[in-house]
Design a protein around this motif. Structure first.
Motif, PDB file in Angstrom:
ATOM      1  N   VAL A   6      -1.103   6.781   3.154  1.00 62.50           N
ATOM      2  CA  VAL A   6      -0.780   6.496   4.523  1.00 62.50           C
ATOM      3  C   VAL A   6       0.405   7.307   4.905  1.00 62.50           C
ATOM      4  O   VAL A   6       1.490   7.061   4.120  1.00 62.50           O
ATOM      5  CB  VAL A   6      -0.527   4.922   5.021  1.00 62.50           C
ATOM      6  N   CYS A   7       0.382   7.839   5.968  1.00 62.61           N
ATOM      7  CA  CYS A   7       1.514   8.814   6.258  1.00 62.61           C
ATOM      8  C   CYS A   7       1.913   8.215   7.838  1.00 62.61           C
ATOM      9  O   CYS A   7       1.243   8.810   8.670  1.00 62.61           O
ATOM     10  CB  CYS A   7       1.185  10.290   6.062  1.00 62.61           C
ATOM     11  N   GLU A   8       3.235   8.224   7.936  1.00 61.89           N
ATOM     12  CA  GLU A   8       3.845   7.817   9.169  1.00 61.89           C
ATOM     13  C   GLU A   8       4.726   8.644   9.677  1.00 61.89           C
ATOM     14  O   GLU A   8       5.332   9.260   8.928  1.00 61.89           O
ATOM     15  CB  GLU A   8       4.299   6.366   9.450  1.00 61.89           C
ATOM     16  N   ILE A   9       4.534   9.262  10.849  1.00 66.27           N
ATOM     17  CA  ILE A   9       5.310  10.486  11.550  1.00 66.27           C
ATOM     18  C   ILE A   9       6.700   9.885  12.402  1.00 66.27           C
ATOM     19  O   ILE A   9       6.330   9.070  13.308  1.00 66.27           O
ATOM     20  CB  ILE A   9       4.620  11.518  12.226  1.00 66.27           C
ATOM     21  N   VAL A  10       7.879  10.363  11.976  1.00 67.72           N
ATOM     22  CA  VAL A  10       8.917  10.035  12.746  1.00 67.72           C
ATOM     23  C   VAL A  10       9.627  11.120  13.362  1.00 67.72           C
ATOM     24  O   VAL A  10      10.133  11.772  12.548  1.00 67.72           O
ATOM     25  CB  VAL A  10      10.092   9.001  12.018  1.00 67.72           C
ATOM     26  N   PRO A  11       9.122  11.471  14.564  1.00 70.57           N
ATOM     27  CA  PRO A  11       9.725  12.945  15.388  1.00 70.57           C
ATOM     28  C   PRO A  11      11.510  12.675  15.182  1.00 70.57           C
ATOM     29  O   PRO A  11      12.044  11.599  15.430  1.00 70.57           O
ATOM     30  CB  PRO A  11       9.153  12.689  16.523  1.00 70.57           C
ATOM     31  N   GLY A  12      11.972  13.788  15.065  1.00 65.95           N
ATOM     32  CA  GLY A  12      13.224  14.182  15.127  1.00 65.95           C
ATOM     33  C   GLY A  12      13.546  15.048  16.304  1.00 65.95           C
ATOM     34  O   GLY A  12      12.712  15.789  16.733  1.00 65.95           O
ATOM     35  N   MET A  13      14.772  14.964  16.816  1.00 67.19           N
ATOM     36  CA  MET A  13      15.240  16.017  17.990  1.00 67.19           C
ATOM     37  C   MET A  13      15.048  17.310  17.113  1.00 67.19           C
ATOM     38  O   MET A  13      16.117  17.594  16.366  1.00 67.19           O
ATOM     39  CB  MET A  13      16.682  15.873  18.491  1.00 67.19           C
ATOM     40  N   THR A  14      14.399  18.357  17.704  1.00 63.38           N
ATOM     41  CA  THR A  14      14.554  19.578  17.024  1.00 63.38           C
ATOM     42  C   THR A  14      15.567  20.405  17.447  1.00 63.38           C
ATOM     43  O   THR A  14      16.177  20.327  18.195  1.00 63.38           O
ATOM     44  CB  THR A  14      13.031  20.262  17.412  1.00 63.38           C
TER      45      THR A  14
ATOM     46  N   LYS B 299       0.748  -1.101   0.004  1.00 64.35           N
ATOM     47  CA  LYS B 299       0.062  -0.158   0.117  1.00 64.35           C
ATOM     48  C   LYS B 299       0.629   1.127  -0.068  1.00 64.35           C
ATOM     49  O   LYS B 299       1.717   1.137   0.628  1.00 64.35           O
ATOM     50  CB  LYS B 299      -0.967   0.220   1.165  1.00 64.35           C
ATOM     51  N   ALA B 300       0.367   2.406  -0.865  1.00 57.60           N
ATOM     52  CA  ALA B 300       1.314   3.490  -0.996  1.00 57.60           C
ATOM     53  C   ALA B 300       1.274   4.278   0.534  1.00 57.60           C
ATOM     54  O   ALA B 300       0.403   4.234   1.067  1.00 57.60           O
ATOM     55  CB  ALA B 300       0.591   4.340  -1.797  1.00 57.60           C
ATOM     56  N   SER B 301       2.665   4.486   0.782  1.00 59.39           N
ATOM     57  CA  SER B 301       2.661   5.031   2.106  1.00 59.39           C
ATOM     58  C   SER B 301       4.022   5.966   1.928  1.00 59.39           C
ATOM     59  O   SER B 301       4.945   5.840   1.248  1.00 59.39           O
ATOM     60  CB  SER B 301       2.921   3.941   3.166  1.00 59.39           C
ATOM     61  N   VAL B 302       4.086   6.821   2.797  1.00 64.61           N
ATOM     62  CA  VAL B 302       5.370   7.682   2.991  1.00 64.61           C
ATOM     63  C   VAL B 302       5.627   7.879   4.617  1.00 64.61           C
ATOM     64  O   VAL B 302       4.816   8.100   5.528  1.00 64.61           O
ATOM     65  CB  VAL B 302       4.945   9.211   2.410  1.00 64.61           C
ATOM     66  N   LEU B 303       6.836   8.166   4.822  1.00 60.43           N
ATOM     67  CA  LEU B 303       7.327   8.483   6.330  1.00 60.43           C
ATOM     68  C   LEU B 303       7.903   9.541   6.221  1.00 60.43           C
ATOM     69  O   LEU B 303       8.918   9.905   5.659  1.00 60.43           O
ATOM     70  CB  LEU B 303       8.452   7.267   6.747  1.00 60.43           C
ATOM     71  N   LEU B 304       7.282  10.678   7.242  1.00 57.89           N
ATOM     72  CA  LEU B 304       7.913  11.853   7.254  1.00 57.89           C
ATOM     73  C   LEU B 304       8.851  11.941   8.679  1.00 57.89           C
ATOM     74  O   LEU B 304       8.620  11.650   9.639  1.00 57.89           O
ATOM     75  CB  LEU B 304       6.639  12.858   7.763  1.00 57.89           C
ATOM     76  N   VAL B 305      10.105  11.922   8.171  1.00 59.62           N
ATOM     77  CA  VAL B 305      11.308  11.664   9.046  1.00 59.62           C
ATOM     78  C   VAL B 305      11.981  12.752   9.669  1.00 59.62           C
ATOM     79  O   VAL B 305      12.711  13.383   8.900  1.00 59.62           O
ATOM     80  CB  VAL B 305      12.189  10.461   8.596  1.00 59.62           C
ATOM     81  N   GLY B 306      12.307  12.965  11.037  1.00 52.96           N
ATOM     82  CA  GLY B 306      12.972  14.233  11.337  1.00 52.96           C
ATOM     83  C   GLY B 306      14.474  13.505  11.422  1.00 52.96           C
ATOM     84  O   GLY B 306      14.753  12.577  12.025  1.00 52.96           O
TER      85      GLY B 306
ATOM     86  N   CYS C 160       8.921   2.593  -1.154  1.00 48.79           N
ATOM     87  CA  CYS C 160       9.005   3.077   0.283  1.00 48.79           C
ATOM     88  C   CYS C 160       9.767   4.651   0.334  1.00 48.79           C
ATOM     89  O   CYS C 160      10.657   4.571   0.114  1.00 48.79           O
ATOM     90  CB  CYS C 160       9.742   2.156   1.109  1.00 48.79           C
ATOM     91  N   VAL C 161       8.812   5.568   0.504  1.00 52.94           N
ATOM     92  CA  VAL C 161       9.157   6.830   0.554  1.00 52.94           C
ATOM     93  C   VAL C 161       9.461   7.572   1.829  1.00 52.94           C
ATOM     94  O   VAL C 161       8.831   7.391   2.733  1.00 52.94           O
ATOM     95  CB  VAL C 161       8.309   7.817  -0.318  1.00 52.94           C
ATOM     96  N   VAL C 162      10.763   7.865   2.078  1.00 54.00           N
ATOM     97  CA  VAL C 162      11.146   8.813   3.402  1.00 54.00           C
ATOM     98  C   VAL C 162      11.340  10.188   2.801  1.00 54.00           C
ATOM     99  O   VAL C 162      12.053  10.727   1.989  1.00 54.00           O
ATOM    100  CB  VAL C 162      12.274   8.191   3.892  1.00 54.00           C
ATOM    101  N   ARG C 163      10.478  11.093   3.567  1.00 57.62           N
ATOM    102  CA  ARG C 163      10.645  12.377   3.261  1.00 57.62           C
ATOM    103  C   ARG C 163      11.421  12.865   4.620  1.00 57.62           C
ATOM    104  O   ARG C 163      10.977  12.792   5.761  1.00 57.62           O
ATOM    105  CB  ARG C 163       9.363  13.048   3.390  1.00 57.62           C
ATOM    106  N   LEU C 164      12.633  13.338   4.304  1.00 57.65           N
ATOM    107  CA  LEU C 164      13.782  13.381   5.409  1.00 57.65           C
ATOM    108  C   LEU C 164      13.778  14.882   5.678  1.00 57.65           C
ATOM    109  O   LEU C 164      14.293  15.764   4.707  1.00 57.65           O
ATOM    110  CB  LEU C 164      15.106  12.730   5.129  1.00 57.65           C
ATOM    111  N   LYS C 165      13.627  15.242   6.761  1.00 56.55           N
ATOM    112  CA  LYS C 165      13.882  16.998   6.988  1.00 56.55           C
ATOM    113  C   LYS C 165      14.429  16.911   8.348  1.00 56.55           C
ATOM    114  O   LYS C 165      14.776  16.289   9.436  1.00 56.55           O
ATOM    115  CB  LYS C 165      12.270  17.394   7.511  1.00 56.55           C
TER     116      LYS C 165
END
Length: 480
Positions: A324-332, A216-223, A296-301
């Motif tokens: 589907v969008c999964e959030i991976v928090p990062g240290m700000t 299934k199409a999905s993206v991970l928004l990764v910090g 598998c797409v990672v949007r790396l910020k």
């Protein structure tokens, strides 16, 4: 020596441990976790073992080793500091065909206790055949960082439906494809998001279909954190290692990108002042295109995707298109850069609150509530502020912030080339120009900023044009 790998079911079985120190304690803790009935023989017991005896969790046999202790046990571990006694226990165990382990003596041992990665019911054991236990522990550490904790829940879910899976997928190749789909697809993603009921429904839906469901199409928004790769979270590291394509910002360091899967496609979508600029709409199109292609797409910020990272906009866009969008928090960056500069963002003596601001936003700086931001006893952490330092200082001073309020600029925070420039608010633009401050840099304004001069511990410290006298701190924070 080549060992035969074996996982033993010790639930309810008697096991003997000879020795009562901290090493024996570690061995007994693992045996208890496996459900063994532990008997310990030792002259003296460490405090933890004595407590376990008092609680009835283990049995204490006595002070001196007796051969009859071995009569009905399934395993024995010799963990004393008496090498002769250890050898004697091992020899007697061998005569009775009982597997024995002598701690730190591979030659006397018939089984080795491995380093273990636990994702119950999944267990991964690492052994060097007793040659280098320290290396086994290091390998365990690496595996711990790579293996998702949701793997255990996935294995347990598959275990519950194993008979039905075999029935519905009698062909071995089809069954393997089904399990691959569980690991790489939405079932694992749902478990990772702590949605076990949804994961079970997805498994059953896939099982009921004639074919293995496509990913299934999905993206991970990764910090990606502030830049230092050691500050990357374990979940972010795992995401980088599963990514087919990575869309990354300019501020993501090369050291962080180097941790990604080697064959992952990397697309730079950074926004640069005065340079090449990727429009947000184009980023949205790329995310949608690659996700719909089943990658598998990672949007790396840099920093955290939800702190001035437009993660909210991207999540809304993806959800509108059924992705589907999964959030991976990062240290700000505010937290990390302040810490690497020795600056606590809050402090009982100097700052009761902290404001996270951006120098670039949809609204003009004139629309900000400067009288509130100019109050004492608080810290301002300003992202993307280098081009507006003059404007920021002018607004704060005009709103009543004291001219001698400390500031600190953390340039390239957490990276080897980090610099910290500090001084008084009235001199902020002059100091920044004199030291040729460049992005990326975080501006910190408030009484705590003066602590950078006292608590510096990382990178280069540049002496301010006008040194802030630390003795002014209590005065700055005095009520009224």
């Amino acid at each position: 020596m080549k060992l035969y790998p074996l996982f033993a079911d010790l639930n309810g079985l008697p096991v003997l441990v000879v020795g009562g120190g901290t090493v024996a304690e570690r061995k007994i803790a693992a045996l208890l976790a496996a459900g063994a009935q532990v008997r310990v023989g030792a002259r003296t017991l460490c405090s933890a073992l004595a407590e376990w005896v008092a609680q009835g969790r283990i049995d204490h046999l006595g002070t001196s080793f007796q051969p009859e202790w071995l009569d009905d046990v399934w395993l024995v571990i010799a963990a004393t500091d008496d090498s002769d006694l250890n050898a004697r226990v091992a020899a007697m165990a061998q005569r009775q065909r009982i597997f024995a382990n002598v701690v730190d003596d591979a030659a006397l041992s018939r089984f080795q206790v491995p380093a273990v990665v636990e994702r119950t019911p999944l267990t991964i054991a690492i052994s060097t055949a007793g040659a280098a236990p320290a290396l086994a522990r290091r390998i365990r550490e690496k595996l711990e960082s790579m293996l998702d904790h949701a793997l255990g829940e996935l294995v347990a879910l598959a275990q519950r439906y194993r008979a039905r899976i075999i029935e519905r997928r009698p062909d071995l190749a089809a069954r393997r494809a089904f399990y691959d789909g569980l690991l790489d697809g939405p079932v694992m993603s749902a478990l990772r998001c702590r949605q076990p009921e949804r994961a079970e429904r997805l498994l059953l839906d896939t099982l009921a279909s004639a074919e293995t469901a496509p990913r299934k199409a999905s993206v991970l928004l990764v910090g990606a954190g502030p830049g230092d790769p050691s500050l990357l979270t374990l979940r972010a590291l795992r995401a980088l290692n599963q990514a087919d394509v990575i869309l990354h910002d300019q501020l993501v360091s090369d050291a962080v990108l180097a941790l990604a899967r080697r064959d992952a496609e990397r697309i730079d979508v950074g926004k640069r002042c005065g340079g090449r600029h990727t429009q947000q709409e184009q980023i949205h199109r790329l995310l949608l295109e690659h996700a719909r292609a089943g990658r598998c797409v990672v949007r790396l910020k840099g920093g955290d995707p939800f702190v001035f990272g437009r993660g909210g906009e991207e999540m809304e866009f993806l959800q509108r298109h059924g992705i589907v969008c999964e959030i991976v928090p990062g240290m700000t960056s505010a937290v990390a850069c302040a810490a690497y500069a020795g600056i606590p963002l809050t402090h009982r003596d100097y700052a009761r609150s902290v404001h996270l601001l951006t120098g670039h936003g949809k609204e003009s700086p004139d629309a900000m509530d400067w009288p509130v931001l100019a109050q004492d006893h608080q810290t301002l952490a300003v992202y993307m502020s280098v081009s507006r330092l003059d404007e920021l200082a002018r607004h704060l001073l005009a709103a009543g912030r004291r001219a001698d309020t400390p500031f600190a600029i953390v340039e390239n925070g957490t990276l080897p080339q980090q610099r910290v420039i500090s001084g008084a608010l009235s001199d902020l633009p002059t100091s920044a120009a004199r030291h040729a401050v460049r992005s990326p840099a975080l501006l910190i304004v408030g009484e705590v900023a003066a602590l950078a001069n006292r608590h510096a511990w990382f990178g280069e410290q540049t002496r301010p044009v006008h040194q802030v006298d630390e003795c002014v701190l209590p005065e700055l924070c005095a009520d009224g």
